[in-house]
Design a protein around this motif. Sequence first.
Motif, PDB file in Angstrom:
ATOM      1  N   SER A   1     -14.385   7.889   3.901  1.00  0.00           N
ATOM      2  CA  SER A   1     -13.424   8.793   3.267  1.00  0.00           C
ATOM      3  C   SER A   1     -14.044   9.548   2.098  1.00  0.00           C
ATOM      4  O   SER A   1     -13.361  10.339   1.440  1.00  0.00           O
ATOM      5  CB  SER A   1     -12.204   7.995   2.779  1.00  0.00           C
ATOM      6  OG  SER A   1     -12.622   6.994   1.864  1.00  0.00           O
TER       7      SER A   1
ATOM      8  N   TYR B   1       0.842  -1.203   0.000  1.00  0.00           N
ATOM      9  CA  TYR B   1       0.000   0.000   0.000  1.00  0.00           C
ATOM     10  C   TYR B   1       0.874   1.250   0.000  1.00  0.00           C
ATOM     11  O   TYR B   1       0.663   2.172  -0.796  1.00  0.00           O
ATOM     12  CB  TYR B   1      -0.929  -0.014   1.211  1.00  0.00           C
ATOM     13  CG  TYR B   1      -1.839   1.197   1.284  1.00  0.00           C
ATOM     14  CD1 TYR B   1      -3.097   1.188   0.690  1.00  0.00           C
ATOM     15  CD2 TYR B   1      -1.446   2.355   1.944  1.00  0.00           C
ATOM     16  CE1 TYR B   1      -3.930   2.295   0.749  1.00  0.00           C
ATOM     17  CE2 TYR B   1      -2.269   3.474   2.012  1.00  0.00           C
ATOM     18  CZ  TYR B   1      -3.505   3.436   1.406  1.00  0.00           C
ATOM     19  OH  TYR B   1      -4.323   4.540   1.458  1.00  0.00           O
TER      20      TYR B   1
ATOM     21  N   LYS C   1      -7.472  10.602   1.703  1.00  0.00           N
ATOM     22  CA  LYS C   1      -7.893   9.224   1.460  1.00  0.00           C
ATOM     23  C   LYS C   1      -6.714   8.267   1.606  1.00  0.00           C
ATOM     24  O   LYS C   1      -6.819   7.215   2.239  1.00  0.00           O
ATOM     25  CB  LYS C   1      -8.500   9.097   0.056  1.00  0.00           C
ATOM     26  CG  LYS C   1      -9.872   9.745  -0.085  1.00  0.00           C
ATOM     27  CD  LYS C   1     -10.393   9.620  -1.513  1.00  0.00           C
ATOM     28  CE  LYS C   1     -11.778  10.230  -1.644  1.00  0.00           C
ATOM     29  NZ  LYS C   1     -12.302  10.155  -3.024  1.00  0.00           N
ATOM     30  N   LYS C   2      -5.584   8.655   1.018  1.00  0.00           N
ATOM     31  CA  LYS C   2      -4.385   7.820   1.134  1.00  0.00           C
ATOM     32  C   LYS C   2      -3.947   7.708   2.592  1.00  0.00           C
ATOM     33  O   LYS C   2      -3.562   6.639   3.063  1.00  0.00           O
ATOM     34  CB  LYS C   2      -3.253   8.407   0.289  1.00  0.00           C
ATOM     35  CG  LYS C   2      -3.482   8.312  -1.209  1.00  0.00           C
ATOM     36  CD  LYS C   2      -2.308   8.927  -1.971  1.00  0.00           C
ATOM     37  CE  LYS C   2      -2.494   8.815  -3.471  1.00  0.00           C
ATOM     38  NZ  LYS C   2      -1.328   9.349  -4.217  1.00  0.00           N
TER      39      LYS C   2
ATOM     40  N   SER D   1     -13.724  -1.045   6.619  1.00  0.00           N
ATOM     41  CA  SER D   1     -12.585  -0.189   6.290  1.00  0.00           C
ATOM     42  C   SER D   1     -11.921  -0.631   4.997  1.00  0.00           C
ATOM     43  O   SER D   1     -11.502   0.198   4.174  1.00  0.00           O
ATOM     44  CB  SER D   1     -11.560  -0.209   7.430  1.00  0.00           C
ATOM     45  OG  SER D   1     -12.107   0.333   8.613  1.00  0.00           O
TER      46      SER D   1
ATOM     47  N   ILE E   1     -11.099   1.522   1.658  1.00  0.00           N
ATOM     48  CA  ILE E   1      -9.753   1.608   1.077  1.00  0.00           C
ATOM     49  C   ILE E   1      -9.762   1.096  -0.360  1.00  0.00           C
ATOM     50  O   ILE E   1      -9.159   1.704  -1.252  1.00  0.00           O
ATOM     51  CB  ILE E   1      -8.749   0.821   1.936  1.00  0.00           C
ATOM     52  CG1 ILE E   1      -8.610   1.483   3.313  1.00  0.00           C
ATOM     53  CG2 ILE E   1      -7.382   0.738   1.246  1.00  0.00           C
ATOM     54  CD1 ILE E   1      -7.851   0.635   4.331  1.00  0.00           C
TER      55      ILE E   1
ATOM     56  N   ASP F   1     -11.316   3.644  -2.682  1.00  0.00           N
ATOM     57  CA  ASP F   1     -10.424   4.780  -2.910  1.00  0.00           C
ATOM     58  C   ASP F   1      -9.268   4.405  -3.830  1.00  0.00           C
ATOM     59  O   ASP F   1      -8.870   5.190  -4.703  1.00  0.00           O
ATOM     60  CB  ASP F   1      -9.872   5.299  -1.574  1.00  0.00           C
ATOM     61  CG  ASP F   1     -10.948   5.975  -0.733  1.00  0.00           C
ATOM     62  OD1 ASP F   1     -11.994   6.368  -1.299  1.00  0.00           O
ATOM     63  OD2 ASP F   1     -10.742   6.104   0.489  1.00  0.00           O
ATOM     64  N   GLN F   2      -8.719   3.208  -3.649  1.00  0.00           N
ATOM     65  CA  GLN F   2      -7.582   2.802  -4.472  1.00  0.00           C
ATOM     66  C   GLN F   2      -7.991   2.502  -5.918  1.00  0.00           C
ATOM     67  O   GLN F   2      -7.214   2.715  -6.846  1.00  0.00           O
ATOM     68  CB  GLN F   2      -6.877   1.589  -3.843  1.00  0.00           C
ATOM     69  CG  GLN F   2      -6.140   1.927  -2.562  1.00  0.00           C
ATOM     70  CD  GLN F   2      -5.110   3.027  -2.755  1.00  0.00           C
ATOM     71  OE1 GLN F   2      -4.207   2.914  -3.580  1.00  0.00           O
ATOM     72  NE2 GLN F   2      -5.233   4.113  -1.988  1.00  0.00           N
TER      73      GLN F   2
ATOM     74  N   GLY G   1      -6.238   5.480   4.704  1.00  0.00           N
ATOM     75  CA  GLY G   1      -5.961   4.081   4.391  1.00  0.00           C
ATOM     76  C   GLY G   1      -4.707   3.574   5.072  1.00  0.00           C
ATOM     77  O   GLY G   1      -4.691   2.474   5.642  1.00  0.00           O
TER      78      GLY G   1
END
Length: 206
Positions: A169, A61, A177-178, A112, A116, A119-120, A181
């Motif tokens: 997020s 990540y 966001k990053k 969660s 994540i 977002d990714q 995460g």
Amino acid sequence: TGVVPFVALLLLQRRPVAGRALLVTGSGCPSHGLCRSNVQEQTRRQVAVLNATAQELFSLYLKCQGEPFSSESDKLCNPTGIFFPAFRVNRTSERKEVMVAMYKLFAFLNASLGNISRDQEELNPMAKELLERLHNTTKTTRGLISNLTCLLCKNYNIFQVDVRYGDSSKGKSAFKKKQQGCQVLRKYVQVIGQAARVLLPHLNPS
């Protein structure tokens, strides 16, 4: 605040919102058909897999987020200040207490991971290895939640658990966001080892 049955909780797990349900025992458990015959062994394996792969997921990540996350992870990914379920059980805790704490932890983690992953997919759509690892971790976590649901119902007639989910997020900047995460995944790395040490002795064949 409301009382949410397990079946509804399983449907809500990907919702990145704060939600609560009360711990209740009673006659509302689904039939034991939810349980596989090897549920304890399967649960042991799932926890072991999550423990073995957590650090690799976190490292990958960080690599995919680029700078400044790669070089300043200690500062940017410090999980102090984010919500994460308290994990106060230990090897001497009652088995029921351990199982409830595990359910809270992994229900939170599953929601969660949904945050994540979403977002990714938006921020790093070409990071195929990361997205695959997130997908596999989510899949394992969902299976684990299903098995914990079964064990709580079968052994303790518990069909509702107090669960709180983290903040969404959505609407945050790419950087935030990053950061959210990496904070969650760093805390996950710290907690999963403890969870494995606490849970596995309680899953020894009886």
